[in-house]
Design a protein around this motif. Sequence first.
Motif, PDB file in Angstrom:
ATOM      1  N   UNK A 100      33.111 -20.147  16.668  1.00 14.07           N
ATOM      2  CA  UNK A 100      32.246 -18.997  16.450  1.00 14.07           C
ATOM      3  C   UNK A 100      31.228 -18.829  17.563  1.00 14.07           C
ATOM      4  N   UNK A 101      31.049 -19.863  18.390  1.00 16.65           N
ATOM      5  CA  UNK A 101      30.326 -19.638  19.620  1.00 16.65           C
ATOM      6  C   UNK A 101      28.935 -20.200  19.683  1.00 16.65           C
ATOM      7  N   UNK A 102      28.212 -19.740  20.701  1.00 19.12           N
ATOM      8  CA  UNK A 102      26.894 -20.258  21.020  1.00 19.12           C
ATOM      9  C   UNK A 102      25.781 -19.515  20.328  1.00 19.12           C
ATOM     10  N   UNK A 103      24.579 -19.639  20.830  1.00 20.44           N
ATOM     11  CA  UNK A 103      23.396 -19.083  20.176  1.00 20.44           C
ATOM     12  C   UNK A 103      23.367 -17.559  20.212  1.00 20.44           C
ATOM     13  N   UNK A 104      22.739 -16.983  19.208  1.00 22.38           N
ATOM     14  CA  UNK A 104      22.561 -15.541  19.163  1.00 22.38           C
ATOM     15  C   UNK A 104      21.690 -15.115  20.342  1.00 22.38           C
ATOM     16  N   UNK A 106      22.908 -15.063  23.462  1.00 20.49           N
ATOM     17  CA  UNK A 106      23.622 -15.504  24.649  1.00 20.49           C
ATOM     18  C   UNK A 106      24.970 -14.787  24.727  1.00 20.49           C
ATOM     19  N   UNK A 107      25.595 -14.869  25.911  1.00 18.62           N
ATOM     20  CA  UNK A 107      26.896 -14.244  26.098  1.00 18.62           C
ATOM     21  C   UNK A 107      27.892 -15.313  26.534  1.00 18.62           C
ATOM     22  N   UNK A 108      29.181 -15.050  26.270  1.00 18.53           N
ATOM     23  CA  UNK A 108      30.211 -16.006  26.657  1.00 18.53           C
ATOM     24  C   UNK A 108      30.659 -15.754  28.096  1.00 18.53           C
ATOM     25  N   UNK A 109      31.711 -16.430  28.516  1.00 21.31           N
ATOM     26  CA  UNK A 109      32.168 -16.336  29.905  1.00 21.31           C
ATOM     27  C   UNK A 109      32.651 -14.943  30.272  1.00 21.31           C
ATOM     28  N   UNK A 110      33.024 -14.123  29.270  1.00 22.87           N
ATOM     29  CA  UNK A 110      33.473 -12.758  29.518  1.00 22.87           C
ATOM     30  C   UNK A 110      32.341 -11.745  29.437  1.00 22.87           C
ATOM     31  N   UNK A 111      31.120 -12.241  29.227  1.00 21.04           N
ATOM     32  CA  UNK A 111      29.978 -11.349  29.142  1.00 21.04           C
ATOM     33  C   UNK A 111      29.812 -10.677  27.793  1.00 21.04           C
ATOM     34  N   UNK A 112      30.472 -11.204  26.773  1.00 21.35           N
ATOM     35  CA  UNK A 112      30.408 -10.630  25.427  1.00 21.35           C
ATOM     36  C   UNK A 112      29.447 -11.457  24.580  1.00 21.35           C
ATOM     37  N   UNK A 113      28.503 -10.819  23.889  1.00 23.19           N
ATOM     38  CA  UNK A 113      27.537 -11.569  23.079  1.00 23.19           C
ATOM     39  C   UNK A 113      28.219 -12.426  22.003  1.00 23.19           C
ATOM     40  N   UNK A 114      27.765 -13.650  21.870  1.00 19.05           N
ATOM     41  CA  UNK A 114      28.324 -14.546  20.860  1.00 19.05           C
ATOM     42  C   UNK A 114      28.149 -13.994  19.449  1.00 19.05           C
ATOM     43  N   UNK A 275      21.742 -14.352  12.254  1.00 18.40           N
ATOM     44  CA  UNK A 275      21.308 -13.120  12.906  1.00 18.40           C
ATOM     45  C   UNK A 275      19.881 -12.727  12.550  1.00 18.40           C
ATOM     46  N   UNK A 276      19.303 -13.405  11.553  1.00 17.61           N
ATOM     47  CA  UNK A 276      17.920 -13.106  11.189  1.00 17.61           C
ATOM     48  C   UNK A 276      17.752 -12.243   9.965  1.00 17.61           C
ATOM     49  N   UNK A 277      18.835 -11.997   9.228  1.00 18.07           N
ATOM     50  CA  UNK A 277      18.709 -11.220   8.001  1.00 18.07           C
ATOM     51  C   UNK A 277      19.971 -10.438   7.693  1.00 18.07           C
ATOM     52  N   UNK A 278      20.110 -10.047   6.425  1.00 15.91           N
ATOM     53  CA  UNK A 278      21.295  -9.299   5.997  1.00 15.91           C
ATOM     54  C   UNK A 278      21.374  -7.951   6.703  1.00 15.91           C
ATOM     55  N   UNK A 279      20.234  -7.283   6.847  1.00 17.72           N
ATOM     56  CA  UNK A 279      20.239  -5.959   7.473  1.00 17.72           C
ATOM     57  C   UNK A 279      20.721  -6.043   8.923  1.00 17.72           C
TER      58      UNK A 279
END
Length: 418
Positions: A100-104, A106-114, A275-279
Amino acid sequence: MSRPDEEADGIPDRTDSGGPLERLRIAARHAAPAIGLYLFLRALSLQVMYALAAHAHTRDPGKWVYPDGSINQWRQFTSFMDALVSWDARWYAKIAGSGLGGPVGAVDADGVPYQLRLMFFPLYPWLARPLTYLPFISPITACLIVSFISAVAAAWGLYAIGRHVHSHRTGVMLAAVWALAPAAMTQNGAFTESLFTALSAWTLYSLLKERWLIAGLLAGVSGLSRPTAAALIGTVGLAALVAAFSRRGGWRPYAAMLLAPAGLLAYLAYASAKLGGVSQYFDVHSNTFGAWWDYGESTWKVVTDIMIGVGEEDSSKPIRLLSVLFLGGFIILFALLARRGPWQLTVFAAATLVLAAGSHAHISMMGRHLLPAFPVLLVPAIALARASNRDAAIVLGPLALLSGWYAGWLPFISGQAI
């Protein structure tokens, strides 16, 4: 439509006798024709898909086929496998390969947010991830293996339900018809359709047999596979509530009510906390993937645009017309099922329809979203069960070719979402 398993269909029911291994052996022998026919029809459809995709690539080798959000760019055709690993499948393969990846933030090697990975429920890639540690097994291959096993399990579950409510032959035909449903190629791709359908089929079978703990446990696990598991969870909850009021099953229906929503609630709680909340969780779904609950407004607009002939974006594209026809066919089959089918199956099909039509999504995805709602296919399955082998072959053969054509046309020629 409903009947006990002991109906004289040529195969007596002995699956409740003997030890567990003996019962499994007998059940597998009974289901073998359904699984075999399912695999044959899917293989035929995939061959047609390959031929069409290869021809399309020869005619237009530079065509952009679909946007791949998992690498943040559009993709061209490279092989017929592209359809099996396109759209959501790219995300599941990525999660199977690296989690599922790294910290909220940050982005992965393809530049896509985790954080975007959290939108895809984890059960399917979790099952695939251990396989990636084996030699020569890539994340994509691991996902396809899980899909294949899940598809066989789903065909087996459909057979069990068809046999339980009508006859052995109906069970065989139910698996066959499901193999040819619109968007059936996602059953063999890196998508969650086969896994969720397998969980749904065996959950509903357990409900029909009043095996409450198994039904509750399977529904709970299904909540980790996709958000539309809410349809299955609600069906289990309602059936358990009816049993509790009728004083059937003792404490087990209450346990099923508690188990059924556990997986879905647990994952929503986990993702929302990250992500910091349901909303915030639902905001990402809405703002990035264009998915939210709109009470059917978007579906109704496409339907009315096509019926009236207005709206260039909707009325002029064949894929949208086909999707509306699929939706209309589903509603007709549902109406026929509701007249005679077991109410548990009818409730599940109705809930799946509401979730599919009530959510904002591209209309071309309607066939895939309705694929797990297999109970409506009991109507044509029963009709085919009453036909001769020759007549059934005359129907199933051309449908397999059409299913393969649609599987190739949808991603490679129409360029629309799967």
